[in-house]
Structure formats: structure tokens, C-alpha cells
Scaffold this motif. Structure first.
Motif, short mmCIF file in Angstrom:
data_model
loop_
_atom_site.label_atom_id
_atom_site.label_comp_id
_atom_site.label_asym_id
_atom_site.label_seq_id
_atom_site.Cartn_x
_atom_site.Cartn_y
_atom_site.Cartn_z
N PHE A 75 9.01 -37.00 -44.80
CA PHE A 75 9.51 -38.20 -44.14
C PHE A 75 9.28 -38.14 -42.63
O PHE A 75 8.91 -39.14 -42.01
N THR A 76 9.48 -36.98 -42.04
CA THR A 76 9.31 -36.85 -40.59
C THR A 76 7.87 -37.10 -40.17
O THR A 76 7.61 -37.86 -39.23
N LEU A 77 6.93 -36.46 -40.84
CA LEU A 77 5.52 -36.64 -40.48
C LEU A 77 5.08 -38.09 -40.67
O LEU A 77 4.36 -38.65 -39.82
N MET A 78 5.49 -38.70 -41.78
CA MET A 78 5.12 -40.10 -42.02
C MET A 78 5.70 -41.00 -40.92
O MET A 78 4.99 -41.84 -40.36
N GLN A 79 6.98 -40.81 -40.58
CA GLN A 79 7.62 -41.65 -39.59
C GLN A 79 7.06 -41.42 -38.20
O GLN A 79 6.80 -42.37 -37.46
N TRP A 80 6.84 -40.18 -37.84
CA TRP A 80 6.29 -39.87 -36.52
C TRP A 80 4.87 -40.42 -36.37
O TRP A 80 4.49 -40.88 -35.30
N ARG A 81 4.11 -40.40 -37.45
CA ARG A 81 2.75 -40.94 -37.38
C ARG A 81 2.78 -42.46 -37.27
O ARG A 81 2.03 -43.06 -36.49
N ASN A 82 3.65 -43.12 -38.03
CA ASN A 82 3.76 -44.58 -37.96
C ASN A 82 4.26 -45.05 -36.60
O ASN A 82 3.88 -46.14 -36.14
N ASP A 83 5.14 -44.27 -35.98
CA ASP A 83 5.68 -44.63 -34.66
C ASP A 83 4.82 -44.15 -33.51
O ASP A 83 5.22 -44.27 -32.34
N ASP A 84 3.67 -43.58 -33.84
CA ASP A 84 2.73 -43.04 -32.85
C ASP A 84 3.30 -41.88 -32.04
O ASP A 84 2.77 -41.54 -30.97
N ILE A 85 4.36 -41.26 -32.56
CA ILE A 85 4.91 -40.09 -31.86
C ILE A 85 3.93 -38.93 -31.93
O ILE A 85 3.73 -38.21 -30.95
N LEU A 86 3.31 -38.74 -33.10
CA LEU A 86 2.34 -37.66 -33.22
C LEU A 86 1.14 -37.87 -32.30
O LEU A 86 0.60 -36.92 -31.73
N ARG A 87 0.72 -39.12 -32.14
CA ARG A 87 -0.41 -39.40 -31.25
C ARG A 87 -0.05 -39.06 -29.81
O ARG A 87 -0.87 -38.52 -29.06
N LEU A 88 1.18 -39.37 -29.43
CA LEU A 88 1.62 -39.05 -28.07
C LEU A 88 1.74 -37.54 -27.89
O LEU A 88 1.38 -37.00 -26.83
N ILE A 89 2.23 -36.86 -28.92
CA ILE A 89 2.33 -35.39 -28.83
C ILE A 89 0.95 -34.77 -28.69
O ILE A 89 0.76 -33.81 -27.95
N ARG A 90 -0.03 -35.36 -29.39
CA ARG A 90 -1.38 -34.82 -29.34
C ARG A 90 -1.97 -34.91 -27.92
O ARG A 90 -2.84 -34.11 -27.56
N MET A 91 -1.51 -35.87 -27.13
CA MET A 91 -2.01 -36.03 -25.77
C MET A 91 -1.44 -34.99 -24.82
O MET A 91 -1.83 -34.91 -23.67
N THR A 92 -0.49 -34.19 -25.29
CA THR A 92 0.08 -33.10 -24.51
C THR A 92 -0.55 -31.79 -24.98
O THR A 92 -1.31 -31.77 -25.96
N PRO A 93 -0.23 -30.68 -24.32
CA PRO A 93 -0.78 -29.39 -24.76
C PRO A 93 -0.17 -28.86 -26.06
O PRO A 93 -0.44 -27.73 -26.46
N THR A 94 0.66 -29.66 -26.72
CA THR A 94 1.33 -29.21 -27.94
C THR A 94 0.35 -29.08 -29.10
O THR A 94 -0.48 -29.96 -29.33
N SER A 95 0.45 -27.99 -29.83
CA SER A 95 -0.44 -27.73 -30.96
C SER A 95 0.21 -28.14 -32.28
O SER A 95 1.42 -28.36 -32.36
N VAL A 96 -0.62 -28.22 -33.33
CA VAL A 96 -0.10 -28.49 -34.67
C VAL A 96 0.89 -27.41 -35.08
O VAL A 96 1.91 -27.68 -35.72
N THR A 97 0.61 -26.17 -34.67
CA THR A 97 1.49 -25.05 -35.00
C THR A 97 2.89 -25.27 -34.45
O THR A 97 3.90 -24.99 -35.13
N SER A 98 2.99 -25.77 -33.23
CA SER A 98 4.31 -26.03 -32.64
C SER A 98 5.03 -27.15 -33.37
O SER A 98 6.25 -27.07 -33.60
N VAL A 99 4.30 -28.20 -33.74
CA VAL A 99 4.91 -29.33 -34.45
C VAL A 99 5.47 -28.87 -35.79
O VAL A 99 6.64 -29.11 -36.13
N LEU A 100 4.64 -28.16 -36.57
CA LEU A 100 5.08 -27.73 -37.89
C LEU A 100 6.07 -26.57 -37.80
O LEU A 100 6.99 -26.46 -38.61
N GLY A 101 5.90 -25.72 -36.79
CA GLY A 101 6.81 -24.59 -36.62
C GLY A 101 8.23 -25.04 -36.31
O GLY A 101 9.21 -24.46 -36.79
N ALA A 102 8.35 -26.10 -35.52
CA ALA A 102 9.67 -26.63 -35.19
C ALA A 102 10.35 -27.18 -36.44
O ALA A 102 11.55 -26.98 -36.65
N ARG A 103 9.59 -27.87 -37.27
CA ARG A 103 10.15 -28.37 -38.52
C ARG A 103 10.48 -27.22 -39.47
O ARG A 103 11.46 -27.28 -40.22
N TYR A 104 9.68 -26.19 -39.43
CA TYR A 104 9.90 -25.04 -40.31
C TYR A 104 11.21 -24.33 -39.99
O TYR A 104 11.98 -24.00 -40.90
#
Length: 251
Positions: A75-104
């Protein structure tokens, strides 16, 4: 503050703010424990000499923790992608590992609280669960189970674009798996062909590993084999998650 710490803090604040979701995350599996525990109270599984609670408690606990891990990340990934939150995160130095690690880390925290609460209720005299001396070994199995189902949740969340789609796909995975893996009823009561199908389902190994640790229904080899199986599922679905992860609906 690092990207991982910032995302972990944000995830925690968002989770505790939604009190309804928090309540049902912990209450939902407990409802099944109470219902099945009262129905089969004092009864033994025919031919085994073991109480039903020894099967039901570890099985429903495993299903509840796995369910929360899969649904939470999907649910989080779907919602963040629909709200363009993931796109905004991608524009920062944040990696996929940090995104998934925080959820983990959040999923692990939820899983541990679920386990403590669940076992505490199952130990009440009305249910009568008796812990074996090997119960601490349930923790590594729990960790591996959360990891495996979080990986599956990443795949679901990456390939679905609406809450309805997430719910439909996730339920189609978790509900049949709960019955086929022995979460609600012992596998020995099922036909042999269904027992064979259950061998390709990660929830079976989570059930068996936690059951062996909590109730003594198995030795260190049993716990080790089931842990290894969960690690194998994590590798498979982890690789698939990397392949399917999307920063936006257009990518």
C-alpha cells in the motif's frame, strides 16, 4: 539526519497518526486466535496427542505478521508512487535501499509487537499455550518471514496502481496461502496433494519454524531448514522486487 533515518521517522509518524489502521493491524490476527482458540478449546488433534492451540497460535501468528508486512509495503509503495512522493525522493540523493530499508525496519517493529501481544494472549489460561524452552529461536524465523513477505509486498506494490488492486492481489496471495500452509488447520488434516502444494509456499515454512520454536514441535534442524527456506524465498522475491520496482507510474 540521513535519508534512512528521515524516512524511518516519517513512516513511524504516518503510521501512528492512522489509529484505525494501527488498531486493526494488531487486532485482526487476535480475532482469529480468539475465535479458533475458543472453538477448539481443550481439544487435541487426532493421532498427535497435541492441543489445537499448539498449531493454531504459531500458524495464525505467522499469518498475521506476514499479512502486515506484505500489505504495509504494498500500500505504501502504491500510494507514494501515485502521489509522486517516490518521484520527488528520486530527485534527492536517497537510494532505493534507503526507501525499502526504512519500511523494513518499520515492518520488523510491527512484527515484534504483534508477536509479543499475540503470544501473551495465547498464554492466557483460557487458551493454554505452553512455550517450549526453544521459544527465543522464533525470533530469527520471524525476522526471515518478515523479510520474505516484505519482498513479495514490494512486487505487489510495484505492479498495482490503486488501493483496490493492492487489496485484491494481496488477498489473493495471503488468504489461500493461510489455509494451504496450515495457519488455521493442521496440514495433516489435508489431502496429500494439498500438502505437497504447500511446500512451494513461504508461509508454510514460517508456520513450521515458529511452531517448532514456540511449542517444541521440532528440533534445531527443523528450525534451520525452515529458516533456510525463508531465506531462499527472500532471495527469489528480492531479485524480482528489484526488477519490478518503479519510481513513478510512467517508468
Amino acid at each position: 539526519m540521513s535519508a534512512f533515518a528521515a524516512l524511518s521517522t516519517a513512516n513511524y509518524k504516518a503510521a501512528v497518526r492512522d489509529k484505525t489502521t494501527v488498531f486493526f493491524t494488531f487486532a485482526f490476527p487476535l480475532i482469529f486466535l480468539v475465535v479458533f482458540g475458543l472453538i477448539f478449546r481443550g481439544q487435541q488433534v487426532e493421532g498427535s496427542g497435541r492441543n489445537y492451540i499448539d498449531y493454531i497460535a504459531p500458524g495464525v501468528l505467522s499469518w498475521g505478521v506476514a499479512n502486515a508486512a506484505l500489505f504495509g509495503i504494498a500500500f505504501t509503495l502504491m500510494q507514494w508512487r501515485n502521489d509522486d512522493i517516490l518521484r520527488l525522493i528520486r530527485m534527492t540523493p536517497t537510494s532505493v535501499t534507503s526507501v525499502l530499508g526504512a519500511r523494513y525496519t518499520g515492518a520488523l517493529g510491527v512484527g515484534l509487537v504483534q508477536a509479543v501481544l499475540f503470544v501473551g494472549v495465547a498464554l492466557l489460561p483460557v487458551f493454554g499455550l505452553a512455550l517450549a524452552g526453544s521459544w527465543p529461536l522464533a525470533l530469527p524465523v520471524l525476522l526471515l518471514g518478515v523479510t520474505a513477505f516484505l519482498s513479495i509486498g514490494v512486487v505487489v506494490g510495484s505492479r498495482t496502481n490503486t488501493p483496490e488492486a493492492v487489496a485484491a492481489v494481496a488477498n489473493s496471495i495471503m488468504v489461500p496461502m493461510a489455509f494451504l500452509s496450515g495457519s488455521f488447520l493442521p496440514l495433516t488434516l489435508m489431502p496429500e496433494w494439498l500438502q505437497n502444494i504447500s511446500r512451494v509456499l513461504p508461509l508454510r515454512y514460517m508456520n513450521d519454524g515458529i511452531s517448532a520454536a514456540l511449542t517444541g514441535d521440532g528440533d534445531l534442524v527443523t528450525i534451520g531448514v525452515n529458516s533456510a527456506a525463508l531465506a531462499g524465498f527472500t532471495v527469489v522475491f528480492g531479485l524480482l522486487a528489484v526488477k519490478t520496482f518503479r519510481w513513478s507510474n510512467n517508468s
